[in-house]
Enzyme design. Structure first.
Site, short mmCIF file in Angstrom:
data_model
loop_
_atom_site.label_atom_id
_atom_site.label_comp_id
_atom_site.label_asym_id
_atom_site.label_seq_id
_atom_site.Cartn_x
_atom_site.Cartn_y
_atom_site.Cartn_z
N GLY A 50 1.09 -1.51 -0.06
CA GLY A 50 0.17 -0.07 0.39
C GLY A 50 1.01 1.27 -0.30
NE ARG A 92 -5.54 5.47 5.24
CZ ARG A 92 -6.35 4.10 5.55
NH1 ARG A 92 -7.49 4.26 6.45
NH2 ARG A 92 -5.95 3.24 4.50
CE LYS A 109 0.54 1.45 6.44
NZ LYS A 109 -1.71 1.66 6.11
CE1 TYR A 152 44.11 8.97 9.63
CE2 TYR A 152 43.36 11.41 11.02
CZ TYR A 152 43.43 10.03 9.68
OH TYR A 152 43.00 10.63 8.21
C1 UD1 Z 1 -8.24 -3.37 5.60
C2 UD1 Z 1 -9.22 -4.37 5.24
C3 UD1 Z 1 -10.11 -3.87 6.83
C4 UD1 Z 1 -9.04 -4.26 8.10
C5 UD1 Z 1 -8.09 -3.24 7.88
C6 UD1 Z 1 -7.00 -4.31 9.65
C7 UD1 Z 1 -8.99 -4.34 3.11
C8 UD1 Z 1 -9.45 -3.80 1.57
N1 UD1 Z 1 -9.69 -4.25 4.49
O1 UD1 Z 1 -8.01 -2.42 6.09
O2 UD1 Z 1 -11.07 -4.86 6.13
O3 UD1 Z 1 -9.91 -4.13 8.91
O4 UD1 Z 1 -7.18 -3.62 6.95
O5 UD1 Z 1 -6.21 -3.52 10.44
O6 UD1 Z 1 -8.65 -5.11 3.48
N2 UD1 Z 1 -1.96 -3.54 0.47
C9 UD1 Z 1 -1.28 -4.20 -0.17
N3 UD1 Z 1 -1.34 -3.43 -1.41
C10 UD1 Z 1 -2.68 -3.02 -1.72
C11 UD1 Z 1 -2.60 -1.66 -1.16
C12 UD1 Z 1 -2.98 -1.89 0.40
O7 UD1 Z 1 -0.50 -4.56 -0.51
O8 UD1 Z 1 -3.01 -2.22 -3.27
C13 UD1 Z 1 -1.43 -3.51 2.01
C14 UD1 Z 1 -0.98 -2.71 2.86
O9 UD1 Z 1 0.10 -1.79 2.69
C15 UD1 Z 1 -1.24 -2.99 4.41
C16 UD1 Z 1 -2.65 -3.89 3.54
O10 UD1 Z 1 -2.49 -4.33 2.83
O11 UD1 Z 1 -0.38 -3.41 4.82
C17 UD1 Z 1 -4.09 -3.11 4.26
O12 UD1 Z 1 -3.87 -2.24 3.61
P1 UD1 Z 1 -4.68 -0.63 4.19
O13 UD1 Z 1 -4.98 -0.23 2.74
O14 UD1 Z 1 -4.00 -0.40 5.51
O15 UD1 Z 1 -6.46 -1.31 4.96
P2 UD1 Z 1 -7.00 -0.91 5.78
O16 UD1 Z 1 -7.65 0.33 5.19
O17 UD1 Z 1 -6.57 -0.65 6.67
CA CA Z 2 -4.80 -0.43 6.97
#
Ligand code: UD1
Ligand code: CA
Length: 491
Positions: free
Chosen positions: A11, A15, A22, A408
């Protein structure tokens, strides 16, 4: 059945409002990613896949170089937080952040090999523990689910996907906050982002549709897809928010740091360490501290440091990647880096032990003493105002105040060797390379440029001469030289 792990870490972390990826933000010495990988490795998976995005190179390097090297003088020290033996670690790129469902899909081609139960974890849940992961895995297996999800009750459920259950109490779906209905908003059970999946769950990833409101493929959709197809799924609320908190913002990171600090301090209090004020000490998650050790306020113990038993660490000390053996005392305002302090030694106040040093058993490094890449033998004392660099110093050597190794020469670092039982008078300079034989004496104020044989006295200073009544003569000289105007004023 074997276990494989996937960490979703691709991700963009928008935020966080930070240029650092992150999952590389740190909590008590380790990145979020390391904190997530550590309990995963403890489940002994044969393989872990980290899905990373455009920062894959940085992320990979942060894990590969895991910890600064153990000091050169210390062989066989402990490794970093991650002990990756027997587990293959693979980094896979998800070029565009097209959602968690798409991220897991990128890992699937790399899961070939023995049939495994897959544990999927978000890279932003750094407080997760091995205990909860193991319990979750055990329930998943006992229930013979194809897919299970770890949930928790949150005080701020709007940051998470809600766990929607059917009339029988079984999980029906996960609904992301932006897609919730009014009645779903009141649900406090949320998705932690930890899933256990059998190989039969993976084909379902292809059935996930694009979520148009966000333009992403949500992994969470896999639950209702499974239910629709009659595939056995379950959600288990067995963890607390304190360990399953997901980090999306700096505020959440700060909260997670506080929780982690409490966890670390609690652990060492339980282990018999006493803290004068537990709120004002900073101990990294990799640190180990022995029973009976006391820690005063404003102490930082960082990196791979190991502190032994019955040690005392006085205020304002920072110890980094070092080993402090039993019964040692580190006095106020000292800095110790990549070094070892042996049993019963004493360091400080105001001492700086720089990388690659070994302070021998019972040795004393006192006020304003700097030691760099040097071996100090047992019982040797440098009590005040000294610089020891690139030196090998034997046992029971007395190092007088103001001793300096001139290591040195403007081009290279040179070694000073001082054998056992040498006595070094105050204000001595050793112009390295130079070697002082066993039991030799160095007269105070000497500049030593040549080797000194064992048991000899080395004396290199100008012979003193006293000039009788010099002070009186000086006074009359000054009076005679006084300008006329000054003499007038005196009248
Ligand atoms: C996600 C979950 C949510 C859960 C929460 C728990 C989804 C859609 N939602 O939301 O249900 O309650 O985590 O903390 O899964 N990531 C990728 N590729 C992407 C997007 C994200 O690898 O395209 C990774 C991010 O780096 C992160 C994780 O997946 O480590 C979760 O992504 P994030 O955007 O933080 O999801 P949340 O909105 O927190
Ligand atoms: Ca998250």
């Amino acid at each position: 059945m074997k276990i494989a792990g996937v960490v979703l870490a691709a991700g963009i972390g928008k935020r966080m409002n930070s240029s650092l990826p992150k999952v590389l933000h740190t909590l008590y010495g380790n990145s979020m990613l390391e904190h997530v990988l550590s309990p995963l490795f403890e489940l002994k998976p044969h393989k872990i896949i980290v899905v990373a995005g455009k920062h894959i190179k940085e992320i990979k390097e942060s894990i590969i170089q895991i910890k600064p090297p153990i000091p050169p003088l210390l062989k066989g020290g402990k490794g970093g937080l991650l002990r990756t033996q027997n587990s293959e670690l693979i980094f896979v790129q998800q070029k565009e952040p097209r959602g968690t469902g798409n991220a897991l899909l990128k890992a699937v081609p790399f899961l070939k090999g023995p049939k495994s139960t897959l544990i999927v974890v978000n890279g932003d849940t750094p407080l997760i523990t091995r205990k909860t992961l193991s319990r979750f895995l055990a329930i998943h297996r006992k229930k013979r689910n194809v897919i299970s999800l770890l949930s928790f009750v949150s005080q701020q459920p709007s940051s998470y996907g809600r766990v929607v259950r059917d009339e029988r109490g079984d999980v029906a779906a996960i609904v992301e906050n932006r897609d919730t209905t009014l009645s779903q908003k009141s649900i406090s059970e949320v998705n932690s982002g930890v899933y256990a999946m059998e190989p039969d769950a993976l084909p379902l990833l292809k059935d996930i549709d694009l979520n148009v409101s966000k333009g992403e493929y949500y992994l969470t959709d896999i639950i209702h897809i499974a239910r629709k197809k009659g595939i056995k799924a379950g959600a288990y609320c067995i963890g607390s928010e304190d360990e399953l908190i997901g980090i999306n913002t700096q505020e959440e990171l700060e909260r997670a740091r506080r929780l982690m600090k409490e966890r670390i301090i609690k652990r060492w209090i339980k282990g018999g360490v006493s803290f004068v004020d537990k709120t004002s000490v900073f101990i990294s998650s990799d640190v180990v501290i022995g029973k009976g050790t006391s820690v005063y306020p404003n102490v930082f113990i960082e990196g791979n440091t190991k502190v032994g038993r019955r040690c005392t660490i006085y205020p304002n000390v920072r110890i980094q990647n070092s080993i402090i053996c039993d019964d040692s005392v580190i006095r106020d305002s000292s800095l110790i880096e990549d070094s070892i302090v042996k049993n019963r030694a004493s360091v400080g106040p105001f001492a700086h032990i720089r990388p690659g040093s070994e302070i021998g058993p019972g040795a004393k490094i006192g006020n304003f003493v700097e030691v760099k890449k040097s071996l100090i033998g047992s019982g040797t004392k440098a009590s005040h105002l000294t610089y020891i660099g690139d030196a090998k110093i034997g046992k029971s050597v007395n190092i007088g105040a103001g001793t300096i190794t001139c290591n040195y020469d403007g081009y290279k670092k040179q070694v000073t060797t001082i054998e056992d039982n040498v006595f070094i008078g105050s204000d001595t300079q050793f112009i390295a390379p130079v070697k002082i034989g066993k039991g030799a004496y160095i007269a105070a104020g000497s500049t030593i440029t040549k080797d000194v044989p064992s048991k000899a006295l080395a004396l290199s200073r100008v012979k003193q001469r006293n000039i009788k009544n010099w002070a009186l003569k000086r006074k009359s000289k000054i009076n005679n030289a006084e300008p006329e105007i000054m003499k007038k004023r005196k009248k």
